[in-house]
Each structure stands twice: as structure tokens, then as C-alpha cells.
Design a protein around this motif. Sequence first.
Motif, short mmCIF file in Angstrom:
data_model
loop_
_atom_site.label_atom_id
_atom_site.label_comp_id
_atom_site.label_asym_id
_atom_site.label_seq_id
_atom_site.Cartn_x
_atom_site.Cartn_y
_atom_site.Cartn_z
N SER B 55 24.52 -48.81 -31.78
CA SER B 55 24.93 -48.84 -33.18
C SER B 55 25.78 -50.07 -33.49
O SER B 55 26.63 -50.45 -32.68
CB SER B 55 25.72 -47.56 -33.47
OG SER B 55 25.92 -47.45 -34.84
N GLY B 56 25.52 -50.67 -34.64
CA GLY B 56 26.34 -51.80 -35.09
C GLY B 56 25.96 -53.13 -34.48
O GLY B 56 26.63 -54.14 -34.70
N GLY B 58 23.38 -54.82 -35.17
CA GLY B 58 22.74 -55.69 -36.16
C GLY B 58 21.25 -55.48 -36.39
O GLY B 58 20.58 -56.37 -36.92
N LYS B 59 20.75 -54.31 -36.05
CA LYS B 59 19.32 -54.06 -36.28
C LYS B 59 18.99 -54.08 -37.78
O LYS B 59 18.06 -54.76 -38.21
CB LYS B 59 18.90 -52.70 -35.69
CG LYS B 59 19.09 -52.60 -34.19
CD LYS B 59 18.66 -51.25 -33.65
CE LYS B 59 19.50 -50.08 -34.15
NZ LYS B 59 20.91 -50.11 -33.69
N SER B 60 19.78 -53.35 -38.54
CA SER B 60 19.51 -53.30 -39.99
C SER B 60 19.70 -54.66 -40.62
O SER B 60 18.95 -55.06 -41.51
CB SER B 60 20.43 -52.28 -40.66
OG SER B 60 20.22 -51.00 -40.10
N THR B 61 20.70 -55.39 -40.16
CA THR B 61 20.95 -56.73 -40.69
C THR B 61 19.76 -57.64 -40.39
O THR B 61 19.29 -58.37 -41.27
CB THR B 61 22.23 -57.31 -40.06
OG1 THR B 61 23.28 -56.36 -40.25
CG2 THR B 61 22.61 -58.63 -40.69
N HIS B 218 16.69 -45.14 -32.04
CA HIS B 218 17.64 -44.90 -30.95
C HIS B 218 16.97 -44.13 -29.83
O HIS B 218 17.59 -43.81 -28.83
CB HIS B 218 18.86 -44.13 -31.48
CG HIS B 218 19.75 -44.99 -32.34
ND1 HIS B 218 20.55 -45.97 -31.81
CD2 HIS B 218 19.92 -45.04 -33.68
CE1 HIS B 218 21.20 -46.57 -32.79
NE2 HIS B 218 20.83 -46.03 -33.94
N1 LIG Z 1 27.20 -55.77 -46.32
C1 LIG Z 1 27.95 -55.95 -45.20
N2 LIG Z 1 29.11 -56.62 -45.29
C2 LIG Z 1 29.87 -56.82 -44.18
N3 LIG Z 1 29.55 -56.38 -42.95
C3 LIG Z 1 28.41 -55.69 -42.81
C4 LIG Z 1 27.54 -55.43 -43.92
N4 LIG Z 1 26.49 -54.72 -43.49
C5 LIG Z 1 26.68 -54.54 -42.16
N5 LIG Z 1 27.83 -55.12 -41.75
C6 LIG Z 1 28.34 -55.13 -40.36
O1 LIG Z 1 27.35 -55.68 -39.54
C7 LIG Z 1 27.32 -55.04 -38.28
C8 LIG Z 1 25.89 -54.66 -37.95
O2 LIG Z 1 25.46 -53.65 -38.84
P1 LIG Z 1 23.98 -53.10 -38.85
O3 LIG Z 1 23.89 -52.09 -39.94
O4 LIG Z 1 23.04 -54.23 -38.89
O5 LIG Z 1 23.91 -52.39 -37.42
P2 LIG Z 1 22.75 -51.49 -36.81
O6 LIG Z 1 22.38 -52.08 -35.50
O7 LIG Z 1 21.69 -51.27 -37.80
O8 LIG Z 1 23.53 -50.14 -36.53
P3 LIG Z 1 22.98 -48.62 -36.59
O9 LIG Z 1 22.21 -48.38 -35.35
O10 LIG Z 1 24.25 -47.82 -36.62
O11 LIG Z 1 22.18 -48.49 -37.85
C9 LIG Z 1 28.28 -53.89 -38.36
O12 LIG Z 1 29.44 -54.23 -37.64
C10 LIG Z 1 28.59 -53.74 -39.83
O13 LIG Z 1 29.92 -53.36 -40.01
#
Ligand SMILES: Nc1ncnc2c1ncn2[C@@H]1O[C@H](COP(=O)(O)OP(=O)(O)OP(=O)(O)O)[C@@H](O)[C@H]1O
Lengths: 172, 284
Positions: B55-56, B58-61, B218
Motif C-alpha cells: 500500500s502507498g 504508487g500503483k494508483s499514481t 493485493h
Molecule cells: N493527490 C495527492 N496529493 C498528494 N499525495 C498523494 C496524492 N495521491 C496520492 N498521494 C500519495 O502518494 C502515495 C502513493 O499513493 P497511491 O494511491 O498511488 O498508492 P497505491 O500503491 O495505489 O496504494 P494502495 O495499494 O493503498 O491503493 C501515497 O503516499 C499517497 O499519500
Amino acid sequence: MPTCRRCRSSSRWANFLSQLRYLPLTGITFYLAMIVSDARTMQVWVLVVFMSLYFITSLLGVIRDIPQEEIDHARSLGCSRWEVLMEVVIKGRLDYVIEVLRQNLAITWMMLVTVESILVAAGGLGVLIKNSDRFMNHGRILALQIVILLVGLGIDQFLNYMRKVLFRYSRI
Amino acid sequence: MPKPHYETKSPVLKVEDLSVAYDGKTIIKDINFTECDTVRDGKEQGQTIAFVGRSGRGKSTLFRALSGLEVPTTGKVLVADYANFKGNGDEIPLKAVHEGDVGFVDQKYTLFRHKTVMQALHFAMRKSKESEKEKADKIAAALTAWGLENVKNQYPNELSGGQRQRTAILEQLLSSGTFIILDEPFSGLDVGNIESVKRAFDLICSSHELNTILFSTHDIELAIELADSIHVLGYPSLPGGGHASHGTILKHFDLKELGLAWSGGLNGDHLELAREIKAVMLGS
Ligand SMILES: Nc1ncnc2c1ncn2[C@@H]1O[C@H](COP(=O)(O)OP(=O)(O)OP(=O)(O)O)[C@@H](O)[C@H]1O
Ligand SMILES: [Mg+2]
């Protein structure tokens, strides 16, 4: 929110108008008196001005609460900025507009009587209540209040009903 | 088990030196990878690419950048430009991704709240050059194939989670064609729904050779079962010990090359890979 120059400047305008709702009621009547002289028109205008200011405030809140996902969803379908505005903000929130209108009418309805008793010249329910009070006619006050209550509730129920009929998807 | 025969053709997705920062804070950095069109004899074979990571990381990013919703801070995302593709034999030209080119289904299966399933699908096809009749036929066929026939006149708030998700996927397929990104399409689904999403993947992959699905999950076993390519995202370790605080691709597994793709189930080798992937994730 996707920001274009025009959206930003119009939202600044809306914010400015929204802040005017803190102007005191009597202050507004003073400015309006310079434009309109007829007492009845005056009453209507005071209500219109007040209602619009609250209405804009509530609408701004609705727009601010649109989740980023809904905007991104539209963008991922290739929507232009205008399509996003049309589909997500306008069409997608039309039912909220009726809801907001309903809440605002409730405030306006309450103000109606007050405004009428400030601008006595044109008569109205407010004046009737005031006069009844002066002559100790309690029965009439009660009757008038019940009438006001019922009409108010009627409008409220009607708008709520219309929202549900017009917008089947609306669960607010 | 014999390794299935396949060939890789021209790239359909190319990511170069990608980084994304929010308000000056780097979220993902140094992302580089290329995915190619895979061809198998006697079979339409699309590409299924999984992204896993804690988690976190950056997958969604990353997905937001890949779908053109987020402008990269550095680097670029190139996708196949089928509109300018001359035909067989030629290399498919690449172009910088733009929002709308790639379908994106978020974790909440967001839809237009004021459109019925039918209206949403028609809206998704608004830019297509087909005639109204062709569009209507295509939508009718899709509704049947995806089991949405009975709910076609219902609004999102009248649909179940699974129906919403299928509508969201279908909408993106009709709108953007070959690429589709799904952020955690399996989270919060029951066994039956998971099966139906798997079938949906099959349906997408077998309907056109160029179709490409990118998804995050996951569930490592599920990723191995479905994907033919897996990228592991995590925080890179620093030379002096400890971890950086931005995500990047730590490891890539090409399941085609490993002979583990398209096997329709999990065997010992798959489970061994799962252990390896989990080890990489835990160390990041
Ligand atoms: N709009 C935003 N502004 C600032 N920081 C952000 C924003 N969106 C995400 N983040 C940060 O970017 C990091 C990666 O987030 P992301 O959602 O990409 O993770 P993830 O791998 O998809 O996690 P998960 O498995 O929980 O969905 C996190 O630390 C989050 O706090
Ligand atoms: Mg995520």
C-alpha cells in the motif's frame, strides 16, 4: 475541479456574492429603496436578493463536494472541459439544485413574515400577525401561524416529491 | 508442462523515465518498461499486465499517469496509435498518451450518477464513427455478453457492486478501444464476482489481439494466474541502508518467458514465483 480561467473568475464572483449574505436585512432595503419605490415590489425584491445569495452559497458547496473520481471518470471517457461541466456539474447535480432550492425556500418562508413586518406599508401576513398581537387577538395569531406552517410544509413536500419523481437516481 | 509458443511483436506501451510528484513530493520515479503485442498461433491473445506492491507504493499514481489523467513530472508514456496504423507487418506507431485514449476504471467503479446503463454506454460511444444502428447492435451484444441485459434501464444506485463494475469496464472498452486500466478490480468482491471479472478478462483478451489490460491487486496468486507480465512496485533500497520514500519498479517477471503464462491454474512453479514476489514486496 478542472480549472480554466473563466471557471476561476466566475467562481470568484460567486464567492463574492455569497459573502453579501452577511449584509443586514435593513441595509439591503436601504439600497433597494433607491431603485424601487412601491412597497410590494420592495418586499419581493428583498426576498429575491436574500434567497439568491443563500442559493449561490449552497450551490458552491454542492460543486465543491463533487468527488475528484467523478471528474476523472468523465475525463477518462474523453470528455472535454465543457462536457465535464455539462455532464458532471450541471446534469449530474440537477437534483441537488432542487434540494438546495427547497432548503432555501424554507429560510425564505420564515423571512417572508419578518420582511412584511419591516415593510408594513404593503400589508401581508406579517402585518396581520403584528396587528393581531397589538389587539390581543391570540386566536387569530394561532390561526395565521398554522396557515403559514401548512403552506410552507406543502411547498416543501411538493419539491421533495418532484425531485424524487423527476430524478429516479436521486438519493440525497 | 510444455511452454506455450508465442512471439512478441511491436511495442504497444512504452514508459520512459516516468516520475510523478505532488506538490514537490516525489511519489514515483525512474519508471521504465515496455510491453509488446503478443501473438500466439491460432488464438487471439491480448496482453494482461499486473502491478503489485504494498500500500502507498504508487500503483494508483502510476495508473493515473498511464491513463493520461495526471501529467508526468518527468518522462513520458507512449501508447500504440492504432488510428495511424497502416496494417500488418508495419511497426505500430507510438504517441504520447492523452486522457480518453486509455480506459480507466477506478476502485470505486465510478459512473455517471444520472445515466442508466444503456445511456452510459451510448454516451461512451458518442465519438465513434459507426452508424446509430451499428452502435445499438454493438451495445445490445455487449449487454448480453456481460450479463447486463436485465438492468440496462437502471441507474448506478440501483445496481449491485458487480454490475456497476461491469458497466464501468464496458463503458471504457466501448469508449477507448484496446487499452484498459483497472485499479484493484478484485477488492471487495465475493468468489462469484471474482470469477465473473476473470471471465471478463478472458472476454477482453480473446476478443482482440491488441487488447491490453493493466490491473493492480493485493492478491499475488491471482496476479500470477491472470497476468502474463508482472511488475513489482516498491520503495528502492538506498546504498547506505534504509529505503527511499518514492515508489519505483523493483522487479519485472515475464511469465510468458518463464513458461508460466496462460496455464489456467496454479502449479508448484507458480507458487514458487508467488513466494519470490512476496519476498521482494516485504523487502520494500
Ligand atoms: N493527490 C495527492 N496529493 C498528494 N499525495 C498523494 C496524492 N495521491 C496520492 N498521494 C500519495 O502518494 C502515495 C502513493 O499513493 P497511491 O494511491 O498511488 O498508492 P497505491 O500503491 O495505489 O496504494 P494502495 O495499494 O493503498 O491503493 C501515497 O503516499 C499517497 O499519500
Ligand atoms: Mg491504489
